[in-house]
Design a protein around this motif. Sequence first.
Motif, short mmCIF file in Angstrom:
data_model
loop_
_atom_site.label_atom_id
_atom_site.label_comp_id
_atom_site.label_asym_id
_atom_site.label_seq_id
_atom_site.Cartn_x
_atom_site.Cartn_y
_atom_site.Cartn_z
N ASN A 1 -9.82 11.44 -9.14
CA ASN A 1 -11.03 11.28 -8.33
C ASN A 1 -10.92 10.13 -7.32
N PHE A 2 -9.83 9.36 -7.40
CA PHE A 2 -9.63 8.24 -6.48
C PHE A 2 -9.48 8.75 -5.05
N ARG A 3 -10.20 8.08 -4.12
CA ARG A 3 -10.10 8.41 -2.69
C ARG A 3 -9.90 7.12 -1.90
N PHE A 4 -9.14 7.24 -0.81
CA PHE A 4 -8.71 6.05 -0.08
C PHE A 4 -8.95 6.26 1.42
N TYR A 5 -9.67 5.32 2.05
CA TYR A 5 -9.98 5.42 3.48
C TYR A 5 -9.61 4.10 4.16
N MET A 6 -9.21 4.18 5.43
CA MET A 6 -8.93 2.99 6.22
C MET A 6 -9.56 3.16 7.61
N THR A 7 -10.15 2.08 8.12
CA THR A 7 -10.71 2.13 9.48
C THR A 7 -10.19 0.93 10.28
N SER A 8 -10.01 1.15 11.58
CA SER A 8 -9.56 0.09 12.49
C SER A 8 -10.55 -0.04 13.63
N LYS A 9 -10.89 -1.27 13.99
CA LYS A 9 -11.81 -1.50 15.11
C LYS A 9 -11.08 -1.60 16.44
N LEU A 10 -9.76 -1.53 16.42
CA LEU A 10 -8.98 -1.58 17.66
C LEU A 10 -9.24 -0.31 18.46
N SER A 11 -9.53 -0.46 19.76
CA SER A 11 -9.86 0.72 20.57
C SER A 11 -8.61 1.49 21.01
N ASN A 12 -7.48 0.78 21.13
CA ASN A 12 -6.26 1.45 21.57
C ASN A 12 -5.05 0.87 20.84
N PRO A 13 -4.96 1.09 19.52
CA PRO A 13 -3.86 0.49 18.74
C PRO A 13 -2.54 1.21 18.99
N HIS A 14 -1.44 0.50 18.77
CA HIS A 14 -0.09 1.08 18.91
C HIS A 14 0.57 1.05 17.53
N TYR A 15 0.61 2.20 16.89
CA TYR A 15 1.19 2.27 15.54
C TYR A 15 2.64 2.75 15.61
N MET A 16 3.46 2.19 14.73
CA MET A 16 4.86 2.57 14.66
C MET A 16 4.98 3.96 14.03
N PRO A 17 6.09 4.69 14.31
CA PRO A 17 6.25 6.05 13.76
C PRO A 17 6.16 6.10 12.23
N GLU A 18 6.63 5.05 11.54
CA GLU A 18 6.62 5.09 10.07
C GLU A 18 5.20 5.10 9.51
N ILE A 19 4.23 4.61 10.30
CA ILE A 19 2.83 4.67 9.84
C ILE A 19 2.30 6.09 10.02
N PHE A 20 2.70 6.74 11.10
CA PHE A 20 2.21 8.10 11.37
C PHE A 20 2.62 9.07 10.26
N ILE A 21 3.79 8.87 9.65
CA ILE A 21 4.23 9.82 8.63
C ILE A 21 3.61 9.53 7.26
N LYS A 22 2.93 8.39 7.14
CA LYS A 22 2.32 8.04 5.85
C LYS A 22 0.83 8.38 5.80
N LEU B 1 0.82 -1.22 0.00
CA LEU B 1 0.00 0.00 0.00
C LEU B 1 0.85 1.27 0.00
N GLU B 2 2.16 1.14 0.22
CA GLU B 2 3.02 2.32 0.40
C GLU B 2 2.94 3.32 -0.75
N PRO B 3 2.98 2.90 -2.04
CA PRO B 3 2.88 3.91 -3.11
C PRO B 3 1.57 4.71 -3.05
N ILE B 4 0.49 4.06 -2.63
CA ILE B 4 -0.80 4.77 -2.53
C ILE B 4 -0.77 5.74 -1.37
N LEU B 5 -0.26 5.28 -0.21
CA LEU B 5 -0.23 6.13 0.98
C LEU B 5 0.65 7.36 0.76
N LEU B 6 1.77 7.19 0.08
CA LEU B 6 2.70 8.30 -0.15
C LEU B 6 2.37 9.08 -1.43
N LYS B 7 1.32 8.63 -2.15
CA LYS B 7 0.89 9.27 -3.40
C LYS B 7 2.06 9.43 -4.38
N GLN B 8 2.75 8.33 -4.61
CA GLN B 8 3.95 8.34 -5.46
C GLN B 8 3.54 8.27 -6.94
#
Length: 870
Positions: free
Chosen positions: A149-170, A120-127
């Motif tokens: 016109n392409f739009r991209f959404y993601m949802t998580s059902k985790l109530s308290n997830p722990h994401y790594m820093p590299e996800i936060f920048i994407k 998914l990285e090329p989509i997240l970084l809009k490369q």
Amino acid sequence: MLVAEWIVKCQELGIPVSEDFSLVTTLADPFEIRQWNLEGLPRDSVSTENAVLVTKGRRWPLMIDPQDQANRWIVGRERKNGLKIVKLTDKNLLRTLENAIRIGLPVLIEEVGETLDPALEPILLKQTFMQGGRLLIRLGDSDVDYDKNFRFYMTSKLSNPHYMPEIFIKVTIINFTVTRLGLEDQLLADVTRLERPDLEEQRNALIMKINADKQKLKDIEDKILKMLYHSEGNILDDEELIETLNDSKVMSKEINIRLKEAEETEEKISKARAKYLPVATRGSVIYFVTADLSVIDPMYQYSLKYFTSLFVKVIETSEKSSELEKRLQILLDGITLTMYNNIGRGLFERHKVCFSFMLCVEIMKQAGIVTPEEWNFFIRGLPPLEKDRPKKPQQCTFLDENKWNLLVDVEEAMSVYDGITNDIKLTPVHVNVGSYQLQLNPLNFQGYVPNVPAPPEDLSTEELPPGAPKGHWNKRLNGFQRLTLVKYFQPAALIECLSTFVVENLGPSFVENPPTNLPALYKDMGKSAPLIFVLSSGSDPMAAFLRFAKEQEYDERVHSISLGQGQGPVAERLIFAAMKSGDWVFLQNCHLCKSWMLSMEEIIKDFASPEAEIHDDFRLFLSSMPAPFFPVSVLQNGIKVTSEPPKGLRSNLRRAFGELSKSDFEDHILKTDWCKIIFGICFFHAVVLERRKFGPLAFNIPYEFADSDRECAIDNFKLFTADGVMPWDALQFITAEITYGGRVTDEWDQRCLKVVLNRFFRPATVDEGYLYSSSDRYHSLETTSLDSYKEYIEQLPIIDPPEIFDMSQNANISYQKEESMTIINTILEVQPRLISGGAGKSSDEIVFEMADLILGKLPEKLDLDEALPE
């Protein structure tokens, strides 16, 4: 708070800044927000701010969405644009993404975990890149045309997830988890919409009007700019331009006047809506107590959508009243009781007391009757500190050393108990919780001060000379503060006092078992909402289910299967066939088919889709033991009911007599004797079930007696008494040795069971005036009326005396102490980690206090040079 600090800082530095800055007013307009609400976005301010971040953010959003709020909004917003919904586990994920990117369709990835697929990285970084005049993106090993016109959404059902820093920048991580204030806003909007639709219409009309005025002003501004751009020569000679400027000035004045009127109207609407705030607040409090239950058991899952639908249903169906205060009280009582009944029927008996008590305390905390410090002190208790305490007074011979130390600690911990160690030697210190009285010292004792004056209404105005007794502790302390003393000084009485406390503050309905009969549950079901039986050891709802199906004349159209290895595909075929024919399907023991649970979740999810073609009569029933892998979405949106014996003799008898038909009970040839026999065997069944709570004192081995044992015994009675004669010896042997005795493996337990049965089932039990215990409260009736027996059962005590079980008071005390600790530990499980201790001290203060005590006990450092001179 952060925004307020920024505004103050900007003002200090002379930077121009709005006094009422808001992210929402800056980046969105009311018309757009109204459109979002129509698409399914909750109406609270937090959700609106989140929607601004989703629509205006530069990076694609990853939404933390345990309550499915963001998911429903995205689906409602993008469905008309051809939204594609996938999961990271789908086999055709990349192909779906590739097609959506090429055509320009929106994509939603659901149930994202704590890691993202590297593909998914090329989509997240809009490369994206240009090649031959085409905008492309490299996806996998191929270049794909990128439609803007392409739009991209993601949802998580985790109530308290722990994401790594590299996800936060994407991605832009947005927390859609509902907050207490946010839910209050949502529920307030629902209450106002249903109770005062005129206000909602007025508000919508106002938004439309303001938006139209702003659009007019914008059109005029655009026209002026265009005319200025194209004008030639002296602009004062351009009559059209001058007229347009004059129109703009007039229009601007009119719009400003209308905006001022609109603000005044909005304020009036807000004041009118605020009157219904107590109802929304109560709903919010109940939801968060309910949401905490999932920590206790994985099967206790309830979605916000299910909760909101119940909330709205109560408002629509409750009694109407023209008096606002009366109407608000009706709504508060109706919402609280309905939520308790619907949630409580899906809880195991051991957790129902915890739920009703937590519900009661949270309502009192919200009302300011119980403070967070008092609640924390009740639950977490005193920190385990060994410290110097004042010596016990010599005259207090009625207190042992441990009780005295505990009294000192309680007094130090909470200010409401100040002076209690002084009063313990000068005046009676007694508190009542319902009918129970806690006596910390004797009623009469040498050295008591006579005639201690009653305290004033406002205790803060009380002035006492040093050393004078306060007295009247029952008046000084509120109900919860008295309950806290019972918890510390008489834990064996806590269970009784908890029930009494709930009855006094919420009502008797909140300590009763909610109705769980199948006809009532069937009314709450729908073709897309399954009924889930949560099983306990030895329980089997199948017999009751088949009986209900027969009553509904549906017994020929019921399909049941016990799940296990290889049964998943068979269950699928049954469901799909029944969806077309309108039959009922019962999938038993879902916990034995872990591998098929994901497939079952997808099938049940499809029930709710608009394209699903389901017969109106179709119903799905499931049964399962508690299992962490049971699909959460099915639990959240299904109707849950526990299948286990109720707790207490009264509840057991109520359930047994609720399953009896009038014809079977009243029309027997033995008449009154038959009714007494049936009552006796139902009473015996309840007693052997309840005896298990005493552990090895009752039976050497705990046996899982089930409702089927009682039903089998009654069927035997019918068979053997068809000719009007009661063969006591034969039925006593069959009941003691086979029906119930077949489960018993210990010889001494077998003898005990026969003795207990002999008290409820022998020739003497049909005699007039026969008593089942030494007291006169337990007996049969001289009537054949089923309703009379049901009325008698309702009058039985909630707390069962030990005498009915042939147990001593000491056995009861041991059980009550153990039960009290279990309840407190269960409640403690769901409490969040707090930064304050039981006395309102911070964690650091408690640690420093303990460190000082330890240091105080250590001897001074030994100087080796002085200790060992050369």
